[in-house]
Design a protein around this motif. Structure first.
Motif, PDB file in Angstrom:
ATOM      1  N   LEU A  62       0.849  -1.188   0.000  1.00  0.00           N
ATOM      2  CA  LEU A  62       0.000   0.000   0.000  1.00  0.00           C
ATOM      3  C   LEU A  62       0.885   1.239   0.000  1.00  0.00           C
ATOM      4  O   LEU A  62       1.793   1.352   0.817  1.00  0.00           O
ATOM      5  N   VAL A  63       0.615   2.152  -0.925  1.00  0.00           N
ATOM      6  CA  VAL A  63       1.362   3.405  -0.992  1.00  0.00           C
ATOM      7  C   VAL A  63       0.343   4.529  -0.941  1.00  0.00           C
ATOM      8  O   VAL A  63      -0.337   4.819  -1.917  1.00  0.00           O
ATOM      9  N   ASP A  64       0.204   5.147   0.237  1.00  0.00           N
ATOM     10  CA  ASP A  64      -0.730   6.255   0.406  1.00  0.00           C
ATOM     11  C   ASP A  64       0.058   7.552   0.238  1.00  0.00           C
ATOM     12  O   ASP A  64       0.849   7.913   1.108  1.00  0.00           O
ATOM     13  N   VAL A  65      -0.151   8.234  -0.886  1.00  0.00           N
ATOM     14  CA  VAL A  65       0.644   9.441  -1.163  1.00  0.00           C
ATOM     15  C   VAL A  65       0.388  10.554  -0.146  1.00  0.00           C
ATOM     16  O   VAL A  65       1.208  11.447  -0.004  1.00  0.00           O
ATOM     17  N   THR A  66      -0.739  10.488   0.583  1.00  0.00           N
ATOM     18  CA  THR A  66      -1.041  11.526   1.559  1.00  0.00           C
ATOM     19  C   THR A  66      -0.350  11.292   2.899  1.00  0.00           C
ATOM     20  O   THR A  66      -0.351  12.175   3.750  1.00  0.00           O
TER      21      THR A  66
END
Length: 109
Positions: A62-66
């Motif tokens: 999972l890559v949450d840019v926020t």
């Protein structure tokens, strides 16, 4: 500490670096998730894992840019480089059009 399957470069670039894991890029509540494989990008329509552990079981990261360890805020424009050397431009302002995900640079070896 295990190595992350991606690098962050500059203000809006993600570099995929471990073939075993696909990246599931999340960019705020209103934007669709993007699946990054070793050779392409596409809009993701499957179930979003509840947490990083569940994602790992699905061979995803999972890559949450926020989140603060990535960019810290929602992005309108995102660049993603795949393992095969292609760089894609994801323009969230063009969601729903053919310009939403485009190849930006093709540096295939």
């Amino acid at each position: 500490m295990t190595e992350k399957p991606f690098l962050v470069s500059g203000r809006n670039t993600i570099i995929h670096k471990i073939r075993k894991y696909d990246l599931l890029v999340l960019n705020g509540e209103d934007n669709p998730p993007i699946l990054v494989t070793h050779k392409a990008l596409k809009e993701y329509s499957g179930k979003i894992p509840e947490n990083k552990r569940e994602a790992k079981m699905m061979d995803m990261e999972l890559v949450d840019v926020t989140s603060s360890d990535v960019f810290g805020d929602e992005k309108t424009l995102l660049f993603v480089q795949t393992i095969n050397g292609k760089e894609y431009k994801v323009d969230y302002s063009k969601l729903g059009t053919s310009l939403f995900i485009k190849i930006h640079q093709d540096n295939a070896f």
